[in-house]
Write a protein that holds these residues in place. Structure first.
Motif, PDB file in Angstrom:
ATOM      1  N   UNK A  35     -34.234 -27.984  32.150  1.00 56.66           N
ATOM      2  CA  UNK A  35     -33.662 -28.610  33.391  1.00 56.66           C
ATOM      3  C   UNK A  35     -33.352 -27.537  34.549  1.00 56.66           C
ATOM      4  N   UNK A  36     -32.528 -26.603  34.028  1.00 56.52           N
ATOM      5  CA  UNK A  36     -32.093 -25.599  34.791  1.00 56.52           C
ATOM      6  C   UNK A  36     -33.050 -24.928  35.657  1.00 56.52           C
ATOM      7  N   UNK A  37     -34.314 -24.429  34.909  1.00 57.87           N
ATOM      8  CA  UNK A  37     -35.289 -23.571  35.544  1.00 57.87           C
ATOM      9  C   UNK A  37     -35.978 -24.334  36.401  1.00 57.87           C
ATOM     10  N   UNK A  38     -36.333 -25.546  35.747  1.00 53.49           N
ATOM     11  CA  UNK A  38     -37.311 -26.504  36.493  1.00 53.49           C
ATOM     12  C   UNK A  38     -36.565 -26.763  37.918  1.00 53.49           C
ATOM     13  N   UNK A  39     -35.367 -27.011  37.801  1.00 55.59           N
ATOM     14  CA  UNK A  39     -34.669 -27.532  39.205  1.00 55.59           C
ATOM     15  C   UNK A  39     -34.469 -26.441  40.095  1.00 55.59           C
ATOM     16  N   UNK A  40     -34.334 -25.107  39.753  1.00 56.32           N
ATOM     17  CA  UNK A  40     -34.268 -24.013  40.407  1.00 56.32           C
ATOM     18  C   UNK A  40     -35.583 -23.930  41.265  1.00 56.32           C
ATOM     19  N   UNK A  41     -36.902 -24.081  40.349  1.00 56.62           N
ATOM     20  CA  UNK A  41     -38.039 -23.874  40.833  1.00 56.62           C
ATOM     21  C   UNK A  41     -38.211 -25.022  41.835  1.00 56.62           C
ATOM     22  N   UNK A  47     -42.645 -28.962  44.980  1.00 49.94           N
ATOM     23  CA  UNK A  47     -42.853 -29.734  43.909  1.00 49.94           C
ATOM     24  C   UNK A  47     -43.986 -29.053  42.904  1.00 49.94           C
ATOM     25  N   UNK A  48     -44.955 -28.636  43.706  1.00 44.25           N
ATOM     26  CA  UNK A  48     -46.100 -28.263  42.854  1.00 44.25           C
ATOM     27  C   UNK A  48     -45.902 -27.233  41.864  1.00 44.25           C
ATOM     28  N   UNK A  49     -45.080 -25.921  42.222  1.00 44.24           N
ATOM     29  CA  UNK A  49     -44.626 -25.039  41.337  1.00 44.24           C
ATOM     30  C   UNK A  49     -43.791 -25.688  40.203  1.00 44.24           C
ATOM     31  N   UNK A  50     -42.927 -26.746  40.715  1.00 42.61           N
ATOM     32  CA  UNK A  50     -42.054 -27.204  39.776  1.00 42.61           C
ATOM     33  C   UNK A  50     -42.942 -28.143  38.663  1.00 42.61           C
ATOM     34  N   UNK A  87     -38.826 -36.278  28.611  1.00 40.44           N
ATOM     35  CA  UNK A  87     -39.626 -36.870  29.658  1.00 40.44           C
ATOM     36  C   UNK A  87     -38.670 -37.247  30.591  1.00 40.44           C
ATOM     37  N   UNK A  88     -37.620 -38.256  30.060  1.00 39.55           N
ATOM     38  CA  UNK A  88     -36.448 -38.794  31.157  1.00 39.55           C
ATOM     39  C   UNK A  88     -35.597 -37.750  31.614  1.00 39.55           C
ATOM     40  N   UNK A  89     -35.522 -36.871  31.009  1.00 46.01           N
ATOM     41  CA  UNK A  89     -34.756 -35.501  31.466  1.00 46.01           C
ATOM     42  C   UNK A  89     -35.399 -34.725  32.515  1.00 46.01           C
ATOM     43  N   UNK A  90     -36.500 -34.428  32.221  1.00 44.68           N
ATOM     44  CA  UNK A  90     -37.284 -33.728  33.361  1.00 44.68           C
ATOM     45  C   UNK A  90     -37.610 -34.364  34.565  1.00 44.68           C
ATOM     46  N   UNK A  91     -37.937 -35.517  34.422  1.00 48.56           N
ATOM     47  CA  UNK A  91     -38.320 -36.402  35.529  1.00 48.56           C
ATOM     48  C   UNK A  91     -36.858 -36.701  36.584  1.00 48.56           C
ATOM     49  N   UNK A  92     -35.784 -36.771  35.561  1.00 45.13           N
ATOM     50  CA  UNK A  92     -34.614 -36.874  36.414  1.00 45.13           C
ATOM     51  C   UNK A  92     -34.184 -35.679  36.863  1.00 45.13           C
ATOM     52  N   UNK A  93     -34.504 -34.698  36.473  1.00 44.75           N
ATOM     53  CA  UNK A  93     -34.122 -33.280  37.057  1.00 44.75           C
ATOM     54  C   UNK A  93     -34.833 -33.067  38.216  1.00 44.75           C
ATOM     55  N   UNK A  94     -36.062 -33.592  38.500  1.00 46.50           N
ATOM     56  CA  UNK A  94     -36.704 -33.455  39.564  1.00 46.50           C
ATOM     57  C   UNK A  94     -36.493 -34.304  40.575  1.00 46.50           C
ATOM     58  N   UNK A 165     -30.514 -28.604  55.314  1.00 48.87           N
ATOM     59  CA  UNK A 165     -30.292 -27.237  54.525  1.00 48.87           C
ATOM     60  C   UNK A 165     -30.350 -26.031  55.807  1.00 48.87           C
ATOM     61  N   UNK A 166     -29.375 -25.722  56.098  1.00 50.89           N
ATOM     62  CA  UNK A 166     -29.620 -24.825  57.560  1.00 50.89           C
ATOM     63  C   UNK A 166     -30.515 -23.341  56.968  1.00 50.89           C
ATOM     64  N   UNK A 167     -30.474 -23.334  55.617  1.00 55.72           N
ATOM     65  CA  UNK A 167     -31.195 -22.185  55.128  1.00 55.72           C
ATOM     66  C   UNK A 167     -32.703 -22.426  54.982  1.00 55.72           C
ATOM     67  N   UNK A 168     -33.163 -23.821  54.905  1.00 61.69           N
ATOM     68  CA  UNK A 168     -34.397 -24.430  54.828  1.00 61.69           C
ATOM     69  C   UNK A 168     -34.803 -24.101  53.389  1.00 61.69           C
ATOM     70  N   UNK A 169     -33.969 -24.104  52.446  1.00 56.10           N
ATOM     71  CA  UNK A 169     -34.557 -23.995  51.057  1.00 56.10           C
ATOM     72  C   UNK A 169     -35.192 -25.408  50.755  1.00 56.10           C
ATOM     73  N   UNK A 170     -34.598 -26.453  51.131  1.00 54.36           N
ATOM     74  CA  UNK A 170     -35.199 -27.845  50.672  1.00 54.36           C
ATOM     75  C   UNK A 170     -35.353 -28.576  51.989  1.00 54.36           C
TER      76      UNK A 170
END
Length: 216
Positions: A35-41, A47-50, A87-94, A165-170
């Motif tokens: 969850x932590x790693x995929x959320x950061x990615x 989305x594609x790298x995630x 599966x629910x955890x990963x989809x929920x994190x995304x 996001x002023x930094x345009x990360x998302x």
């Protein structure tokens, strides 16, 4: 001469409770790491790298469930619960990651719609996307805004409230921070983690019960 026993099963068919506890604890830690790693990615790279990250972790997860988890009493049902929870955890994190990020680090403002496009979906409908100019003058596409974009008209210089996001990360989202639904967005993660914990609890309880029934 006895054959080789499955992982976590002794020569007499009993289960090693300590091994069951360790392996399920490791699996829970792995879930949190995913969850932590995929959320950061997802937040920093898109989305594609995630998706690629989640696929790689999922292959490891399947290997761990099939080859490394003890064949303790109840392991079949526990594995199903853990797999479904993952599966629910990963989809929920995304789903939750960009909302949590914008809620904590984003700013509210009003953007001007400069472009709108529609693509045909498989069921014959249309899915709308739109591009807006943010308060700082940068142009970005709105994410998760199909219904909003359908109602907007670039030729009318329609304006829409956004969280950006002023930094345009998302990418920005339409609405206010309150409308992001951050609290609700993390509920699937909680439900998925609960299923994994339930699977672990089921395996541990069944293993402990089987050991109590063993003849002294």
């Amino acid at each position: 001469m006895t054959g080789r026993q499955p992982p976590g099963v002794g020569e007499d068919g009993s289960s090693d409770t300590g091994l069951v506890v360790r392996r399920w604890s490791q699996l829970l830690a792995f879930d949190l790491l995913v969850v932590a790693a995929a959320s950061v990615v997802a937040v920093t790279m898109g989305r594609l790298p995630a998706v690629g990250t989640w696929v790689a972790f999922t292959l490891l997860y399947v290997f761990w469930l099939r080859r490394r988890m003890p064949r303790s009493p109840g392991h079949g049902l526990s594995g199903v619960l853990a797999g479904l929870g993952y599966v629910i955890l990963v989809l929920g994190a995304g789903y939750a990651a960009p909302r949590v990020y914008l809620d904590s680090r984003g700013e509210e403002g009003t953007a001007t719609v400069v472009d709108r496009s529609a693509t045909r979906t498989r069921d014959g409908g249309e899915e709308y996307t739109c591009t807006v100019t943010l308060p700082g003058g940068d142009t970005r596409e709105l994410q998760a805004a199909g219904d909003t974009c359908e109602r907007l008209e670039p030729v009318l210089d329609d304006r829409v409230p956004v969280v950006y996001d002023p930094a345009h990360v998302v990418l920005p989202m339409a609405g206010t921070k309150r409308q992001l639904g951050t609290e609700k967005s993390v509920l699937p993660c909680g439900a998925g983690l609960l299923l994994v914990v339930t699977g672990a609890g089921h395996a541990l309880l069944r293993t402990a019960a089987a050991r109590r029934r063993r003849p002294g």
